[in-house]
Design an enzyme around this catalytic site. Structure first.
Site: not given
Length: 572
Positions: A253-254, A283, A302-305, A371-372, A375
């Site tokens: 994560d992160a 991530e 994340d860019d895709f999303h 989830h990010d 949520g």
């Protein structure tokens, strides 16, 4: 301090007994309080205190500092009474599932799940055969490390080694991993190595050097990975999940909040040496392509999303502002080159990312939901609650039918329509701080500009917030069954055409077809793979080559508006 050397925590010692070890450089003396009996510990020059003695599975213990304060073991593998209770000895954990071959990277189709929102480990175990039959090959658990209370996303963990007691503790987690393997599913685990949660962490009382004083993270104190025992703490943790529980891989994560490249490299080196088949996923908001050239197999993209979400919904607030007016161009770049941001200035004017066009598309994990992204919405809406079914199917097809590694969010295979909200279980006064902090996060959004609108945002600490987030297994209703069939059919195409040559896939380019419309192609060993989608307001012509049309609407050379999709295979 090499792999196989002394480990922090309570572990069976070579020969007999259990060795208890804690890094407490600020403590002149430490004693082990085992089942109410005090035992003095030896102190090494590096600040470690240790003692070897007889102990049984389940024995309770704490460490007593010179001040008289009793603290639980930060490397505890079991906290039966939560973050403020005693630690407990864990013995008899078998190695990973014997004979389980795992799935190769190119065969992964990941489904991210939260244990409690799935109904608990028993309910999730019952879903495994259905998920496998859909074409999913891997379950990714949101973090399981012991957190305060009974409800949490998992990113507020305090005891990195201890599976949360709310989920049943170590034995229940191990049984779940074995059951998933029996069902033919790999299991990945989300781990948080960038911060500790805000309640139950006593490390500063005896190891101030565990944290940095010169900067912090958005979630709490920054961890000082310059310290060898700090690196050892987390690397041994990674090895424990992979060896003792049999997890097939980890999602870190992160890592952009981990300001030490040596740690990330050392962790990857030691994991690959000890568990060569393990998958390591990052991530990383910094889009550092360097990590994907050997050390780590993939990164959440994340860019895709974000680009796809803006195309689908038209939302432009928050981090979506960076994609406003150019979502199609940025999505096309993702499809052709991996990252959309490869060194260009971000919303704050700071350069973000590194060139990624030379990387295999298989290095990128893509998703339409997780989830990010669900949520962290005020009301936890899924795409199934935001866009029409035709556009939703186009997004699903694009996510599952690129030569990247796809990730689905729990309930997405049947397009569940319950929200996924942010939930916690903090005692006063922290509960109030979390509730109001959550509401302040949305004060910059037009829909929540006034206090009355923000007051409608669900209270994370209310048990009803978790209850509203439960995702039951699909029912026999037409909606669920139609989406399950669609997901299964799309994944069957992926299995047949994409997975065999995924690692050899190379981009043939991508282009914008119009507002809400893009197409892309890839060369694979057995042929060319092309996909085009249109979620825009008008029909657009596509430019796919002649070949076998595998999925789409029979409209000739036009993609219909509002959810058109076409997939084409050109055999070599």
């Amino acid at each position: 301090m090499t792999t196989g050397g002394p480990r922090l925590g309570a572990w069976p010692a070579a020969g007999e007994g259990v060795e208890f070890r804690v890094w407490a450089p600020d403590a002149a003396t430490v004693a082990l309080c085992l089942q109410g009996v005090l035992l003095p510990m030896q102190r090494d020059a590096d600040g470690c205190h240790w003692v070897r003695t007889q102990a049984s599975h389940g024995d309770r213990y704490r460490f007593r500092l010179a001040s008289g304060q009793d603290v639980p073991d930060p490397a505890s593998r079991w906290q039966p009474d939560g973050v403020d209770g005693d630690s407990a000895v864990v013995l008899g954990m078998a190695a990973g599932h014997a004979g389980w071959p795992g799935h190769a990277w190119q065969d992964l189709v990941i489904c991210e799940v939260h244990i409690e929102a799935s109904g608990g480990l028993a309910a999730l175990t019952a879903q495994l055969p259905m998920l496998a039959a859909t074409g999913i090959t891997a379950i990714e658990l949101m973090p399981v490390a012991q957190f305060p209370g009974q409800r949490n996303w998992g990113y507020d963990g305090v005891f990195a080694y201890a599976p949360a007691n709310a989920y049943g503790g170590p034995s229940a987690l191990k049984a779940f991993v074995d059951a998933a393997h029996d069902a033919g599913l790999s299991v990945l685990l989300d781990v948080v190595y960038n911060h500790f949660g805000p309640q139950g962490n006593h490390l500063r009382d005896y190891a101030r050097g565990f944290f940095r004083d010169d900067h912090s993270t958005p979630w709490g104190e920054a961890i000082d990975f310059r310290q060898p025992w700090v690196r050892r703490f987390f690397i041994d943790n990674a090895l424990m999940w992979l060896r003792d529980y049999g997890f097939d891989g980890l999602r870190l994560d992160a890592v952009h909040a981990i300001d030490d490249d040596r740690f990330l490299q050392q962790l990857a080196d030691e994991v690959h040496a000890a568990v060569p088949q393990a998958h390591l996923i990052l991530e990383n908001e910094r889009n550092q392509a360097r990590w994907l050239r050997g050390a780590y197999q993939g990164q959440w993209n994340d860019d895709f999303h974000n680009a796809l979400h803006v195309m689908l919904t038209g939302e432009q607030e928050g981090y979506y502002a960076a994609y406003a007016g150019r979502a199609e161009t940025l999505l096309a770049r993702c499809l052709a080159e991996g990252f959309a941001w490869q060194g260009e200035p971000d919303l704050h004017g700071q350069p973000r990312g590194e060139p990624s066009g030379d990387l295999s598309p298989a290095r990128f994990v893509v998703f339409a939901q997780n989830h990010d992204q669900v949520g962290n919405r005020a009301f936890g809406e899924r795409l199934s609650m935001l866009v029409d079914p035709v556009s939703l199917r186009a997004a699903l097809a694009l996510t599952l039918l690129t030569p990247m590694v796809p990730l689905l969010f729990m309930g997405e295979p049947w397009q569940a329509r319950s929200p996924f909200l942010f939930f916690t279980d903090y005692a006063p006064p922290l509960d109030e701080a979390v509730r109001e902090g959550r509401r302040r996060e949305f004060s910059g959004f037009a829909a929540f500009a006034d206090p009355a609108s923000r007051a409608r945002i669900p209270d994370p600490n209310d048990p009803a917030t978790l209850q509203a987030s439960y995702v039951p297994p699909p029912r026999d209703d037409p909606w669920s069954q139609r989406w399950l069939r669609s997901t299964r059919e799309i994944l069957a195409l992926r299995s047949r055409y994409l997975q065999p040559g995924l690692l050899q896939a190379r981009s043939l380019g991508a282009r914008v077809l119009g507002k809400g419309a893009v197409q892309a192609g890839w060369q694979l060993p057995a042929g060319q793979w092309w996909i085009a989608i249109n979620v825009g307001p008008a029909a657009v012509p596509h430019a796919l080559p002649a070949g076998d049309d595998l999925l789409g609407t029979d409209t000739g050379e036009m993609l219909p508006e509002g959810g058109g999709v076409r997939v084409c295979w050109v055999a070599a």
